[in-house]
Design an enzyme around this catalytic site. Sequence first.
Site, short mmCIF file in Angstrom:
data_model
loop_
_atom_site.label_atom_id
_atom_site.label_comp_id
_atom_site.label_asym_id
_atom_site.label_seq_id
_atom_site.Cartn_x
_atom_site.Cartn_y
_atom_site.Cartn_z
NE ARG A 97 -1.12 2.47 2.86
CZ ARG A 97 -0.58 3.86 3.45
NH1 ARG A 97 -0.54 4.81 2.64
NH2 ARG A 97 -0.06 3.92 4.50
CG ASP A 98 3.16 4.35 2.85
OD1 ASP A 98 3.24 5.29 1.99
OD2 ASP A 98 3.18 4.64 4.32
CG HIS A 157 3.60 4.92 9.04
ND1 HIS A 157 2.81 3.80 8.33
CD2 HIS A 157 3.77 5.92 8.15
CE1 HIS A 157 2.86 4.10 7.27
NE2 HIS A 157 3.33 5.48 6.94
CG HIS A 170 7.22 7.92 5.22
ND1 HIS A 170 7.16 7.26 4.20
CD2 HIS A 170 6.03 7.56 5.86
CE1 HIS A 170 5.74 6.88 3.76
NE2 HIS A 170 5.16 7.04 5.04
CB CYS A 218 2.63 10.39 1.53
SG CYS A 218 0.76 11.14 1.64
CG ASN A 226 6.43 3.54 5.07
OD1 ASN A 226 6.15 3.36 3.89
ND2 ASN A 226 6.03 3.89 6.10
P1 HMG Z 1 -12.90 14.20 -3.10
O1 HMG Z 1 -12.71 14.32 -4.52
O2 HMG Z 1 -13.59 15.26 -2.25
O3 HMG Z 1 -14.45 13.07 -3.35
O4 HMG Z 1 -11.98 13.18 -2.75
P2 HMG Z 1 -15.77 13.26 -3.62
O5 HMG Z 1 -16.48 12.74 -2.51
O6 HMG Z 1 -16.02 14.66 -4.12
O7 HMG Z 1 -16.07 12.42 -5.12
C1 HMG Z 1 -15.43 12.41 -6.27
C2 HMG Z 1 -15.33 11.37 -7.00
O8 HMG Z 1 -14.48 10.36 -6.10
C3 HMG Z 1 -16.67 10.64 -7.17
O9 HMG Z 1 -16.30 9.90 -8.47
C4 HMG Z 1 -16.51 9.53 -6.46
O10 HMG Z 1 -17.46 8.43 -6.54
C5 HMG Z 1 -15.27 9.09 -6.15
P3 HMG Z 1 -17.23 10.53 -9.72
O11 HMG Z 1 -18.58 10.84 -9.46
O12 HMG Z 1 -16.51 11.93 -10.04
O13 HMG Z 1 -16.76 9.51 -10.84
N1 HMG Z 1 -15.05 8.63 -4.88
C6 HMG Z 1 -14.34 7.45 -4.62
N2 HMG Z 1 -13.90 6.48 -5.42
C7 HMG Z 1 -13.38 5.18 -4.85
N3 HMG Z 1 -13.36 5.10 -3.58
C8 HMG Z 1 -13.72 6.02 -2.70
C9 HMG Z 1 -14.19 7.07 -3.20
N4 HMG Z 1 -14.39 8.48 -2.70
C10 HMG Z 1 -14.95 9.17 -3.61
N5 HMG Z 1 -13.38 5.93 -1.48
C11 HMG Z 1 -11.37 11.61 -1.13
C12 HMG Z 1 -12.16 12.82 -1.38
C13 HMG Z 1 -11.29 11.34 0.19
C14 HMG Z 1 -12.02 10.20 -1.88
C15 HMG Z 1 -9.84 11.65 -1.87
O14 HMG Z 1 -9.24 12.84 -1.10
C16 HMG Z 1 -9.00 10.50 -1.53
O15 HMG Z 1 -9.27 9.41 -2.39
N6 HMG Z 1 -7.80 10.70 -0.81
C17 HMG Z 1 -7.05 9.64 -0.41
C18 HMG Z 1 -5.56 10.11 -0.33
C19 HMG Z 1 -4.83 8.99 0.04
O16 HMG Z 1 -4.71 7.77 -0.26
N7 HMG Z 1 -3.54 9.29 0.43
C20 HMG Z 1 -2.42 8.55 0.70
C21 HMG Z 1 -2.79 7.63 1.91
S1 HMG Z 1 -2.53 8.26 3.29
C22 HMG Z 1 -0.79 8.09 3.64
O17 HMG Z 1 -0.22 7.83 2.79
C23 HMG Z 1 -0.25 8.54 5.02
C24 HMG Z 1 -0.03 7.38 5.83
O18 HMG Z 1 1.21 6.31 5.08
C25 HMG Z 1 0.71 7.58 7.22
C26 HMG Z 1 1.83 8.37 7.15
O19 HMG Z 1 2.76 8.22 6.47
O20 HMG Z 1 1.74 9.71 7.82
C27 HMG Z 1 -1.28 6.34 6.12
MG MG Z 2 3.03 6.54 5.01
#
Ligand code: HMG
Ligand code: MG
Length: 298
Positions: free
Chosen positions: A14-15, A206, A208, A239, A248
């Site tokens: 994933r990450d 966690h 990095h 990220c 990481n």
């Molecule tokens: P948004 O654009 O505000 O979403 O994004 P929305 O609700 O306005 O929807 C827009 C479109 O996205 C729609 O599709 C929805 O159906 C679709 P359309 O009608 O335009 O075709 N949609 C989805 N599709 C699939 N799965 C879903 C979903 N939700 C909406 N769940 C949203 C808001 C939260 C979805 C977006 O910002 C997002 O997906 N963000 C995720 C970002 C991410 O994954 N970041 C990396 C993970 S976190 C990380 O890495 C940190 C960590 O490792 C810890 C650390 O290191 O600190 C965990």
């Molecule tokens: Mg991370």
Amino acid sequence: MTPKNIKIYEVGPRDGLQNEKINISLENKIKFINLLSLCNYSDIEVGSFVSPRWVPQMQNSDLIYKNITKSKKINYPLLVPNMEGLNNAVKNKVKNICVFTTASETFSKKNTNCGVKETKKNIKEIIKIAIKHNIKIRAYISCVLGCPYEGKISYKKTSDLANFLIEEGCYEVSLGDTVGYGTPNETKKLISAVAKKIKVSKIAMHLHDTYGQALANIYASLQMGVSTYDTSVGGLGGCPYAKGATGNVATEDVLYMLKGMGVYCEVDLKKVLKASRFIYKILKRNISSKVALALTAN
Ligand code: HMG
Ligand code: MG
């Protein structure tokens, strides 16, 4: 104070892969996870039910979850940012999910298009419904040792958030040093602050390795009694919404250090190396893990 047994939570699929720009086939992702499943992990994070427009590499997470060969001894969690993500998790009979948030308002908006207050409200709802479906929930808090947009983030705010997440029903909170700014003394101060609000046994780290501090920070965390560490095979990762964040801490490097310290961890280094070599061959890059490189050279 150093724990006797360490749990390694593998985040490579994933990450590790979420930031990769090349197309990695579904078949190769499945092969990679199946190799990891042979390594004696307790948890392998296999994907995210996030928007494919935001993180394209994660878009086949449902197919990955469905087609990997699952071991009964291993949890295979996926990230869930909203109700749409949770609905996907329920539809795919996922048993473990992770919610994610941060005390940094700017990072929150950049990562999920949503401020901290609204994210907390969403998470509360996700947890309530996930529990009804017998899904176990882990939580991440990002930018705990600094944010690329806001700089230092108050440990008090992070601790309050950790407390909220545990009270709502998460079984563990993973503290993310998203861009790897942390150093050992700050890591200790952070853990000390969070441990005032939740049990140390519920804290995971966690880290990095952007600034090369992750192993030192793990050493410091061990001294604070933390026994769960998120690591990424070969040091994969980053990220997409944290500019400059690299991988990481490498699983191999952590396993080597733990062995040298006489701290038990059941993950099998030789088998991890096999998975690491497999995925880096596909990425056509040299493995980031120093231990993997050393063991390959010898
Ligand atoms: P948004 O654009 O505000 O979403 O994004 P929305 O609700 O306005 O929807 C827009 C479109 O996205 C729609 O599709 C929805 O159906 C679709 P359309 O009608 O335009 O075709 N949609 C989805 N599709 C699939 N799965 C879903 C979903 N939700 C909406 N769940 C949203 C808001 C939260 C979805 C977006 O910002 C997002 O997906 N963000 C995720 C970002 C991410 O994954 N970041 C990396 C993970 S976190 C990380 O890495 C940190 C960590 O490792 C810890 C650390 O290191 O600190 C965990
Ligand atoms: Mg991370």
